[in-house]
Scaffold this active site. Structure first.
Site, short mmCIF file in Angstrom:
data_model
loop_
_atom_site.label_atom_id
_atom_site.label_comp_id
_atom_site.label_asym_id
_atom_site.label_seq_id
_atom_site.Cartn_x
_atom_site.Cartn_y
_atom_site.Cartn_z
N CYS A 1 0.81 -1.20 0.00
CA CYS A 1 0.00 0.00 0.00
C CYS A 1 0.85 1.26 0.00
O CYS A 1 0.31 2.35 -0.07
CB CYS A 1 -0.90 0.02 1.24
SG CYS A 1 0.01 0.19 2.79
N CYS A 2 2.16 1.17 0.13
CA CYS A 2 2.97 2.38 0.15
C CYS A 2 4.41 2.04 -0.21
O CYS A 2 4.72 0.92 -0.60
CB CYS A 2 2.88 3.06 1.51
SG CYS A 2 3.21 4.83 1.41
#
Length: 245
Positions: A153-154
Protein backbone atom coordinates in the site's frame (compact mmCIF):
# COMPACT_ATOMS: atom_id res chain seq x y z
CA UNK A 1 14.15 1.79 0.33
CA UNK A 2 14.13 -1.10 2.75
CA UNK A 3 16.10 -4.23 3.49
CA UNK A 4 15.10 -7.07 5.78
CA UNK A 5 17.37 -9.82 7.07
CA UNK A 6 15.94 -13.26 6.38
CA UNK A 7 16.25 -14.23 10.06
CA UNK A 8 12.77 -12.74 10.37
CA UNK A 9 11.71 -13.57 6.86
CA UNK A 10 9.22 -16.26 7.97
CA UNK A 11 7.25 -13.43 9.63
CA UNK A 12 7.66 -11.26 6.56
CA UNK A 13 6.61 -14.02 4.20
CA UNK A 14 3.60 -14.90 6.33
CA UNK A 15 2.48 -11.29 6.40
CA UNK A 16 3.18 -10.84 2.72
CA UNK A 17 1.11 -13.90 1.92
CA UNK A 18 -1.98 -12.17 3.27
CA UNK A 19 -1.00 -8.84 1.76
CA UNK A 20 -0.68 -10.37 -1.70
CA UNK A 21 -4.21 -11.74 -1.51
CA UNK A 22 -6.22 -11.29 -4.72
CA UNK A 23 -7.33 -7.73 -5.37
CA UNK A 24 -10.28 -6.97 -7.65
CA UNK A 25 -8.97 -6.45 -11.14
CA UNK A 26 -5.59 -8.07 -10.45
CA UNK A 27 -4.57 -11.64 -11.15
CA UNK A 28 -3.29 -13.39 -7.97
CA UNK A 29 0.26 -14.64 -7.62
CA UNK A 30 0.82 -18.00 -9.28
CA UNK A 31 1.54 -20.98 -7.08
CA UNK A 32 3.76 -22.32 -9.80
CA UNK A 33 5.96 -20.41 -12.16
CA UNK A 34 9.11 -20.39 -14.25
CA UNK A 35 11.95 -22.60 -13.14
CA UNK A 36 14.01 -20.39 -10.79
CA UNK A 37 17.06 -19.02 -12.48
CA UNK A 38 20.37 -19.94 -10.84
CA UNK A 39 21.69 -17.25 -8.55
CA UNK A 40 24.18 -15.03 -10.28
CA UNK A 41 27.24 -13.81 -8.40
CA UNK A 42 27.25 -10.24 -9.63
CA UNK A 43 30.82 -9.84 -8.41
CA UNK A 44 32.61 -12.89 -9.76
CA UNK A 45 35.96 -11.77 -8.39
CA UNK A 46 34.80 -11.88 -4.77
CA UNK A 47 37.34 -13.88 -2.74
CA UNK A 48 34.70 -15.97 -0.96
CA UNK A 49 30.95 -16.58 -1.16
CA UNK A 50 29.10 -13.56 0.17
CA UNK A 51 25.69 -13.02 1.67
CA UNK A 52 22.75 -14.46 -0.25
CA UNK A 53 20.48 -11.52 -1.02
CA UNK A 54 17.02 -11.49 -2.62
CA UNK A 55 16.27 -8.29 -4.54
CA UNK A 56 12.51 -7.76 -4.94
CA UNK A 57 11.43 -5.56 -7.84
CA UNK A 58 8.00 -4.14 -8.68
CA UNK A 59 8.24 -3.25 -12.36
CA UNK A 60 10.40 -0.85 -14.38
CA UNK A 61 9.96 2.89 -13.97
CA UNK A 62 9.56 5.25 -11.02
CA UNK A 63 5.87 6.11 -11.52
CA UNK A 64 4.52 2.59 -12.05
CA UNK A 65 7.32 0.22 -11.03
CA UNK A 66 10.76 0.10 -9.43
CA UNK A 67 12.90 3.24 -9.38
CA UNK A 68 15.69 2.23 -11.78
CA UNK A 69 18.46 4.29 -10.20
CA UNK A 70 17.75 2.77 -6.80
CA UNK A 71 17.75 -0.77 -8.19
CA UNK A 72 20.96 -0.13 -10.10
CA UNK A 73 22.68 1.40 -7.07
CA UNK A 74 21.68 -1.60 -4.95
CA UNK A 75 23.15 -4.00 -7.51
CA UNK A 76 26.39 -2.00 -7.73
CA UNK A 77 26.87 -1.94 -3.97
CA UNK A 78 25.94 -5.61 -3.59
CA UNK A 79 28.45 -6.43 -6.32
CA UNK A 80 31.15 -4.47 -4.54
CA UNK A 81 30.26 -6.29 -1.32
CA UNK A 82 30.61 -9.71 -2.96
CA UNK A 83 26.97 -10.66 -2.40
CA UNK A 84 25.22 -13.51 -4.18
CA UNK A 85 22.06 -11.97 -5.66
CA UNK A 86 18.81 -13.45 -6.92
CA UNK A 87 16.16 -11.10 -8.33
CA UNK A 88 12.41 -11.61 -7.87
CA UNK A 89 9.17 -9.92 -8.92
CA UNK A 90 5.50 -10.88 -8.70
CA UNK A 91 4.00 -12.42 -11.83
CA UNK A 92 0.93 -10.15 -11.88
CA UNK A 93 -0.41 -7.33 -14.06
CA UNK A 94 0.70 -3.81 -13.14
CA UNK A 95 -1.90 -1.66 -11.42
CA UNK A 96 -1.59 0.65 -14.44
CA UNK A 97 0.97 1.91 -16.93
CA UNK A 98 2.30 5.47 -16.75
CA UNK A 99 3.59 7.43 -19.73
CA UNK A 100 6.75 8.78 -18.12
CA UNK A 101 7.01 11.64 -20.60
CA UNK A 102 3.68 12.99 -19.36
CA UNK A 103 3.32 11.52 -15.88
CA UNK A 104 -0.14 10.30 -16.83
CA UNK A 105 -1.72 6.85 -17.18
CA UNK A 106 -1.61 5.23 -20.60
CA UNK A 107 -5.12 3.83 -20.67
CA UNK A 108 -4.61 1.47 -23.62
CA UNK A 109 -1.54 -0.34 -22.22
CA UNK A 110 -1.22 -3.30 -19.88
CA UNK A 111 2.06 -4.75 -18.61
CA UNK A 112 3.22 -7.61 -16.43
CA UNK A 113 5.31 -6.79 -13.34
CA UNK A 114 7.62 -9.78 -13.76
CA UNK A 115 8.22 -9.07 -17.45
CA UNK A 116 8.90 -5.38 -16.79
CA UNK A 117 11.23 -6.15 -13.88
CA UNK A 118 13.17 -8.52 -16.14
CA UNK A 119 14.38 -5.44 -18.03
CA UNK A 120 16.32 -4.37 -14.93
CA UNK A 121 17.44 -7.92 -14.14
CA UNK A 122 18.73 -8.46 -17.69
CA UNK A 123 16.41 -11.46 -17.90
CA UNK A 124 17.74 -13.24 -14.79
CA UNK A 125 14.61 -13.08 -12.67
CA UNK A 126 12.32 -15.45 -10.75
CA UNK A 127 8.64 -15.34 -9.87
CA UNK A 128 8.22 -13.91 -6.36
CA UNK A 129 6.03 -16.90 -5.52
CA UNK A 130 9.22 -19.00 -5.60
CA UNK A 131 11.05 -16.92 -2.97
CA UNK A 132 12.05 -19.01 0.05
CA UNK A 133 13.38 -17.35 3.19
CA UNK A 134 15.53 -20.40 3.88
CA UNK A 135 17.60 -19.68 0.77
CA UNK A 136 18.55 -16.10 1.58
CA UNK A 137 20.27 -14.09 4.29
CA UNK A 138 18.51 -10.82 3.44
CA UNK A 139 15.92 -9.23 1.16
CA UNK A 140 16.09 -5.73 -0.33
CA UNK A 141 13.11 -3.79 -1.70
CA UNK A 142 14.03 -0.78 -3.89
CA UNK A 143 11.55 2.09 -3.91
CA UNK A 144 9.46 3.57 -6.68
CA UNK A 145 5.69 3.91 -6.92
CA UNK A 146 5.52 0.29 -8.04
CA UNK A 147 6.22 -0.73 -4.45
CA UNK A 148 2.99 1.07 -3.61
CA UNK A 149 0.93 0.00 -6.60
CA UNK A 150 2.17 -3.51 -7.37
CA UNK A 151 3.43 -4.85 -4.02
CA UNK A 152 1.77 -3.17 -1.04
CA UNK A 153 0.00 0.00 0.00
CA UNK A 154 2.97 2.38 0.15
CA UNK A 155 6.69 2.84 -0.49
CA UNK A 156 9.33 0.32 0.55
CA UNK A 157 10.02 1.29 4.22
CA UNK A 158 6.28 1.25 4.85
CA UNK A 159 6.33 -2.42 3.81
CA UNK A 160 8.39 -3.14 6.91
CA UNK A 161 6.13 -0.91 9.02
CA UNK A 162 3.11 -2.86 7.80
CA UNK A 163 4.38 -6.37 8.54
CA UNK A 164 6.64 -5.84 11.59
CA UNK A 165 4.85 -4.09 14.50
CA UNK A 166 7.01 -1.53 16.26
CA UNK A 167 9.78 -1.63 13.64
CA UNK A 168 12.10 1.36 13.29
CA UNK A 169 12.46 2.79 9.77
CA UNK A 170 13.39 6.03 8.04
CA UNK A 171 12.07 7.86 5.00
CA UNK A 172 14.24 10.89 5.78
CA UNK A 173 12.88 14.06 7.41
CA UNK A 174 9.41 14.76 8.76
CA UNK A 175 9.00 18.28 7.35
CA UNK A 176 9.05 19.27 3.67
CA UNK A 177 11.64 21.98 4.31
CA UNK A 178 10.78 24.07 1.28
CA UNK A 179 10.34 21.10 -1.03
CA UNK A 180 13.59 19.29 -0.21
CA UNK A 181 11.56 16.45 1.36
CA UNK A 182 8.35 16.43 -0.75
CA UNK A 183 7.10 13.12 0.67
CA UNK A 184 7.73 13.98 4.33
CA UNK A 185 4.12 13.15 5.18
CA UNK A 186 4.96 9.48 4.76
CA UNK A 187 6.56 9.58 8.21
CA UNK A 188 3.12 10.15 9.74
CA UNK A 189 1.72 7.14 7.86
CA UNK A 190 4.53 5.05 9.32
CA UNK A 191 3.73 6.23 12.84
CA UNK A 192 0.04 5.54 12.29
CA UNK A 193 0.92 1.89 11.63
CA UNK A 194 2.55 1.66 15.04
CA UNK A 195 6.13 1.83 13.76
CA UNK A 196 8.80 4.31 14.81
CA UNK A 197 10.10 6.83 12.30
CA UNK A 198 13.74 7.89 12.70
CA UNK A 199 14.91 11.13 11.09
CA UNK A 200 17.94 10.57 8.85
CA UNK A 201 19.80 12.41 6.10
CA UNK A 202 19.74 11.19 2.51
CA UNK A 203 23.26 9.72 2.74
CA UNK A 204 22.46 7.82 5.93
CA UNK A 205 20.83 4.50 6.74
CA UNK A 206 18.95 3.48 9.86
CA UNK A 207 19.42 0.04 11.42
CA UNK A 208 16.74 -1.55 13.58
CA UNK A 209 18.94 -4.06 15.38
CA UNK A 210 16.02 -5.86 17.02
CA UNK A 211 14.09 -6.52 13.81
CA UNK A 212 17.14 -6.63 11.50
CA UNK A 213 15.69 -3.99 9.18
CA UNK A 214 17.76 -1.35 7.36
CA UNK A 215 16.23 1.64 5.57
CA UNK A 216 17.44 4.77 3.75
CA UNK A 217 15.54 7.77 2.33
CA UNK A 218 16.78 7.52 -1.29
CA UNK A 219 14.49 9.50 -3.63
CA UNK A 220 12.33 10.73 -0.77
CA UNK A 221 14.77 13.65 -0.91
CA UNK A 222 15.20 16.12 -3.77
CA UNK A 223 18.98 16.10 -4.10
CA UNK A 224 21.87 15.17 -6.37
CA UNK A 225 21.91 11.57 -7.62
CA UNK A 226 25.28 10.78 -6.04
CA UNK A 227 23.91 11.57 -2.57
CA UNK A 228 21.14 9.02 -3.11
CA UNK A 229 23.71 6.52 -4.41
CA UNK A 230 25.79 7.06 -1.25
CA UNK A 231 22.78 6.54 1.01
CA UNK A 232 21.94 3.28 -0.73
CA UNK A 233 25.57 2.24 -0.31
CA UNK A 234 25.30 2.88 3.43
CA UNK A 235 22.17 0.73 3.56
CA UNK A 236 23.73 -2.15 1.61
CA UNK A 237 26.83 -2.05 3.82
CA UNK A 238 24.70 -2.36 6.95
CA UNK A 239 22.64 -5.17 5.41
CA UNK A 240 25.75 -7.18 4.58
CA UNK A 241 27.11 -6.60 8.09
CA UNK A 242 23.88 -7.99 9.57
CA UNK A 243 23.95 -10.94 7.18
CA UNK A 244 27.37 -11.97 8.46
CA UNK A 245 26.22 -12.12 12.09
Amino acid sequence: MAAVRALLAPRLVAAAASTFAPVPGLRPLLLTGPVPAPRAAFHGSAPRPGARVALVLSGCGVYDGTELHEASAVLVHLSRGGAEVQIFAPNVPQMHVIDHTKGQPSESETRNVLAESARIARGKITDLAQLSAANHDAAIFPGGFGAAKNLLCCIAPVLAAKVLPGVEVTVGHEQEEGGKWPYAGTAEAIKAMGAKHCVKGVTEAHVDQKNKVVTTPAFMCETALHHIHDGIGAMVTKVLELARK
